[in-house]
Write an enzyme that holds these catalytic residues in place. Structure first.
Site, PDB file in Angstrom:
ATOM      1  CD  GLU A 113      -2.406  -1.178   2.839  1.00  0.00           C
ATOM      2  OE1 GLU A 113      -2.265  -0.194   3.608  1.00  0.00           O
ATOM      3  OE2 GLU A 113      -3.042  -2.190   3.145  1.00  0.00           O
ATOM      4  CE  LYS A 115       6.340   5.477   6.183  1.00  0.00           C
ATOM      5  NZ  LYS A 115       5.505   5.980   7.250  1.00  0.00           N
ATOM      6  CG  ASP A 117       4.858  12.431   4.634  1.00  0.00           C
ATOM      7  OD1 ASP A 117       4.949  12.121   5.842  1.00  0.00           O
ATOM      8  OD2 ASP A 117       5.600  13.263   4.086  1.00  0.00           O
ATOM      9  CE1 TYR A 225      -2.819   2.972   8.443  1.00  0.00           C
ATOM     10  CE2 TYR A 225      -2.970   4.865   6.996  1.00  0.00           C
ATOM     11  CZ  TYR A 225      -2.535   4.295   8.175  1.00  0.00           C
ATOM     12  OH  TYR A 225      -1.840   5.031   9.083  1.00  0.00           O
ATOM     13  CE  LYS A 327       9.969   7.267   6.156  1.00  0.00           C
ATOM     14  NZ  LYS A 327      10.098   8.680   6.419  1.00  0.00           N
ATOM     15  CB  CYS A 421      24.482  43.674  11.603  1.00  0.00           C
ATOM     16  SG  CYS A 421      23.278  44.118  10.336  1.00  0.00           S
ATOM     17  CB  CYS A 424      23.838  48.574  10.766  1.00  0.00           C
ATOM     18  SG  CYS A 424      23.609  47.427  12.138  1.00  0.00           S
ATOM     19  CB  CYS A 439      21.440  43.066  13.642  1.00  0.00           C
ATOM     20  SG  CYS A 439      21.672  44.848  13.674  1.00  0.00           S
ATOM     21  CB  CYS A 444      19.863  47.543  11.781  1.00  0.00           C
ATOM     22  SG  CYS A 444      20.330  46.609  10.311  1.00  0.00           S
TER      23      CYS A 444
HETATM   24  S1  IVH Z   1      -0.234   0.261   8.750  1.00  0.00           S
HETATM   25  C1  IVH Z   1       1.168  -1.012  13.304  1.00  0.00           C
HETATM   26  N1  IVH Z   1      -0.544   1.389   6.430  1.00  0.00           N
HETATM   27  O1  IVH Z   1       3.127   5.083   8.639  1.00  0.00           O
HETATM   28  C2  IVH Z   1       1.242   0.101  12.367  1.00  0.00           C
HETATM   29  N2  IVH Z   1       0.514   2.637   8.150  1.00  0.00           N
HETATM   30  O2  IVH Z   1       5.732   3.985   9.334  1.00  0.00           O
HETATM   31  C3  IVH Z   1       0.666  -0.329  11.083  1.00  0.00           C
HETATM   32  N3  IVH Z   1       1.117   4.905   7.483  1.00  0.00           N
HETATM   33  O3  IVH Z   1       2.362   4.341  11.952  1.00  0.00           O
HETATM   34  C4  IVH Z   1       0.482   0.806  10.226  1.00  0.00           C
HETATM   35  N4  IVH Z   1       0.335   4.795   5.438  1.00  0.00           N
HETATM   36  O4  IVH Z   1       1.035   6.226  10.749  1.00  0.00           O
HETATM   37  C5  IVH Z   1      -0.075   1.532   7.680  1.00  0.00           C
HETATM   38  N5  IVH Z   1      -0.936   2.254   4.318  1.00  0.00           N
HETATM   39  C6  IVH Z   1      -0.465   2.400   5.568  1.00  0.00           C
HETATM   40  C7  IVH Z   1       0.117   3.601   6.025  1.00  0.00           C
HETATM   41  C8  IVH Z   1       0.611   3.674   7.319  1.00  0.00           C
HETATM   42  C9  IVH Z   1       0.926   5.565   6.342  1.00  0.00           C
HETATM   43  C10 IVH Z   1       1.782   5.496   8.659  1.00  0.00           C
HETATM   44  C11 IVH Z   1       1.218   5.073   9.975  1.00  0.00           C
HETATM   45  C12 IVH Z   1       2.276   4.196  10.591  1.00  0.00           C
HETATM   46  C13 IVH Z   1       3.521   4.675   9.912  1.00  0.00           C
HETATM   47  C14 IVH Z   1       4.512   3.552   9.831  1.00  0.00           C
END
Ligand code: IVH
Length: 678
Positions: A113, A115, A117, A225, A327, A421, A424, A439, A444
């Site tokens: 899936e 991840k 941010d 998720y 990552k 600075c 001045c 400064c 100034c």
């Molecule tokens: S599952 C037990 N699925 O990334 C934790 N986490 O680096 C299982 N996150 O703590 C998390 N997308 O805050 C899961 N598709 C995804 C995610 C996801 C972002 C975050 C989440 C987690 C952190 C882990």
């Protein structure tokens, strides 16, 4: 490495990780995520090699704690864990190898899936109704952010379908789109507030706002998720959960992969990398999960716990071993530091900026990167002439992440942060406990220029046509020296400044005159009191209602201002006690500035009943309701003689007719916002 040396290095790394965690939590990161992850990794590796030095206080032994003041604490029914990150394909393959060994088969089903941010939250639905939204906190207990999460459009307050579970915790991520991030940050800058570093920080900051009205004005979004506690259990796999979330009508990831074996996992991750830039949310990696819940719970899989030896069962669980976060390496480019320039801010802070040989990176040409402060330069040992790696990873402002010392010119010398600075030439000072050099000269020229331009800027007095360039011109011609001088300018002074400048001069004089009665908070904001941005300026205006009253405010009164703590009250009081500042305010009044006090009541809709109908152009029903309630009003479902206003959007139906029949005022969204002063 010898144990004594390792112990010292571990202590240093802990300190460094903790410092960057604090900066990150305050939405002011100084290093990119990637670099932060690398620091944590170095610490974890050393601790693994020298386990005798692991203590509970190490950042590797907890998932952090982002709980904030002012929110109720709520315990999660099932702990909210996190995942360790890897940037390395080999480690991902090790993850699979461990699982294959424990489960005695190579043929394992996984999901891959995006991840996301964002900021992790846990939603609780009871009998299908949304009852709670809680942040991760320390994993056991988080902040109750229900009111804020309820303002998220597209998050149903009720699950679709028959027979929902009695109680279910659903986990996901709150985020802001890049577009919304830019919109809010622009407003933030116009209002004289510091911009946020990236969408994640801004989403976190928004979720932790105590004022749901402000939250409703920002379009937070959410993706779900994961599953926490669920009673009774309704699904037995991650693919099953994805389908169930969708059936409940919840927003889910744009795409996920159900695959078998680690090669297929890797192929899915490569595919995700190609697609992720098109997703609504920032995607900084992939989360790989064992699909079957039965396999996830297998006793040989287990968790990484907060425990020195890594085996005590009773230890606090930090991350499950059935999932792995991979990552993506951030976008980076190599370039050269041509020079290090020092910018002088309105408050005198000296900010070093690397001037770079222009280089194309992730869609834009980068010419500059902030170096934050003297300590950062020393820590990274950045020198003029150095080849450096710069990076954009979620962050909009590029950062120098590393110096390529092997490419360093032979004659290079360590950068000496200026003692004076640059404008001045007054000796720079550094206050106890602060990283910034400043400064200290109140006169100034650069500070004066910045102060006047700031006073006239959009978030303050908002004087049309008075940008930095014109301020510069007026200063150079000796027509102004201070802010009050602006109000003493005469047409004849300006006429000679530009060829056929009559229209321009007339417009500028009129624009300045037009702002003599600007709102009080704008004037206060423009004065640049320490620790006072637009929000605090509004509170000061609400409390004191005139410049004269503000001048005589006691510290005890300042402490009672909404949102003020002892520190802010003391800093504001010190500013107000300074004779040159007092003179500035008095001169403004004498020059004819008569700011308008805010409306008397803090709750503009107190006692008012609203009925919503139709679709509003910008606001969802939940957002509008939250805004009405936050301003002391009520939202009701049906129109009667007791209704104060009907807030109508497109395709408003019978309620609109009823309002007209009863003579209830009908307003649109624009009027509604105007009433709120938003
Ligand atoms: S599952 C037990 N699925 O990334 C934790 N986490 O680096 C299982 N996150 O703590 C998390 N997308 O805050 C899961 N598709 C995804 C995610 C996801 C972002 C975050 C989440 C987690 C952190 C882990």
């Amino acid at each position: 490495m010898k144990p004594a040396e390792a112990q010292k290095r571990i202590a240093e790394l802990r300190e460094e990780v903790a410092r960057h965690q604090r900066l990150y939590d305050r939405s002011r990161p100084e290093i990119a995520d990637f670099e932060f992850d690398r620091l944590k990794r170095r610490l974890a590796d050393l601790e693994r090699e020298f386990p005798q030095f692991i203590t509970d206080e190490s950042p590797t032994q907890s998932i952090g704690d982002e709980r904030a003041e002012g929110f109720a604490r709520v315990k999660h029914r099932m702990a909210m864990m996190t995942l360790d990150n890897t940037y390395d394909e080999a480690e991902l393959r090790d993850f699979h190898a461990r699982l294959a060994k424990a489960l005695e088969t190579e043929d394992l089903a996984y999901t891959v899936e995006p991840k996301i941010d964002g900021v992790a939250v846990s939603l609780t639905y009871e009998q299908g109704r949304l009852t709670r939204a809680v942040t991760r906190g320390d994993g056991e207990e988080g902040d109750d952010v229900t009111a804020n999460v309820r303002t998220i459009r597209g998050l149903p307050h009720e699950l679709k379908g028959r027979l929902p579970p009695d109680v279910v915790e659903i986990r996901g991520e709150v985020f802001l789109t890049e577009e919304e991030f830019r919109r809010i940050n622009q407003q933030q800058e116009e209002a004289g507030e510091e911009p946020y570093a990236n969408p994640r920080n801004l989403a976190a900051g928004t979720l932790k706002q105590l004022d749901a009205r402000l939250v409703a004005g920002r379009r937070l979004e959410i993706v779900l998720y994961g599953l926490g506690h669920c009673e009774p259990e309704v699904v037995d796999s991650q693919t099953g959960l994805q389908a169930q979330l969708q059936a409940w009508g919840l927003p889910v990831v744009e795409k996920f992969w159900a695959v078998r074996g680690i090669d297929a996992v890797w192929a899915a991750i490569r595919e995700l990398d190609g697609l992720r830039r098109g997703f609504a949310y920032g995607t900084d990696g992939a989360v790989v999960k064992l699909d079957s819940f039965g396999q996830q719970r297998h006793k040989k899989i287990g968790f990484r716990g907060a425990d020195a030896s890594g085996q005590a069962e009773a230890a606090r669980k930090l991350s499950p071993r059935w999932a792995c976060a991979y990552k993506f390496a951030p976008d980076r480019a190599e370039t050269r530091v041509r020079d290090i320039a020092i910018q002088v801010g309105r408050t005198g802070v000296l900010t070093p900026v690397a001037e770079l040989a222009p280089v194309f990176l992730a869609g834009t040409t980068v010419k500059r990167a902030t170096l934050h402060n003297a300590d950062e330069i020393a820590r990274k040992d950045v020198r003029v002439g150095d080849a450096v790696l710069i990076e954009k990873a979620g962050e909009i402002i590029p950062a120098v992440v590393a110096v390529l010392t092997d490419k360093r010119p032979a004659d290079s010398r360590a950068y000496a942060f200026p003692k004076k600075c640059p404008v001045c030439h007054t000796a720079a000072v550094r206050a106890e406990g602060e990283v910034a050099w400043r400064c200290p000269n109140p006169d100034c020229p650069e500070k004066v220029r910045r102060r006047i331009a700031y006073f006239a800027s959009k978030g303050c007095l908002d004087i049309d046509g008075l940008g930095e360039e014109i301020v510069d011109l007026l200063l150079k011609q000796g027509l102004i020296r201070t802010i009050p001088d602006l109000f003493r300018l005469k047409l004849e002074d300006l006429l000679p400044l530009k060829k056929s400048g009559e229209v321009w001069a007339g417009n500028l004089i009129a624009a300045i005159a037009a702002r003599r009665n600007a709102e009080l908070w704008r004037v206060i904001n423009g004065l640049g009191l320490p620790q006072v941005g637009a929000a605090a300026a509004k509170e000061l205006a609400r409390t004191f209602r005139s410049l004269e009253a503000l001048l005589v405010a006691g510290e005890d009164e300042l402490i009672r201002v909404e949102g003020f703590g002892e520190k802010t009250a003391a800093a504001v009081h010190a500013w107000l006690s300074d004779e040159s500042n007092r003179r500035l305010v008095r001169e403004l009044i004498a020059a004819g500035l008569e700011p308008a006090a805010p409306a008397a009541t803090g709750s503009v809709f107190a006692g008012k009943v609203f009925v919503l109908t139709g679709t509003l152009p910008m606001l969802s029903r939940e957002q509008a309701t939250a805004m009405i309630e936050a301003a002391g009003g009520k939202a009701s479902g049906s129109v009667s003689r007791k209704t104060s206003y009907v807030l109508a959007g497109e395709e408003a139906g019978s309620k609109l007719d009823k309002a007209r029949e009863l003579g209830v005022p009908v307003i649109d969204e624009a009027e509604f916002r105007r009433m709120l002063g938003a």
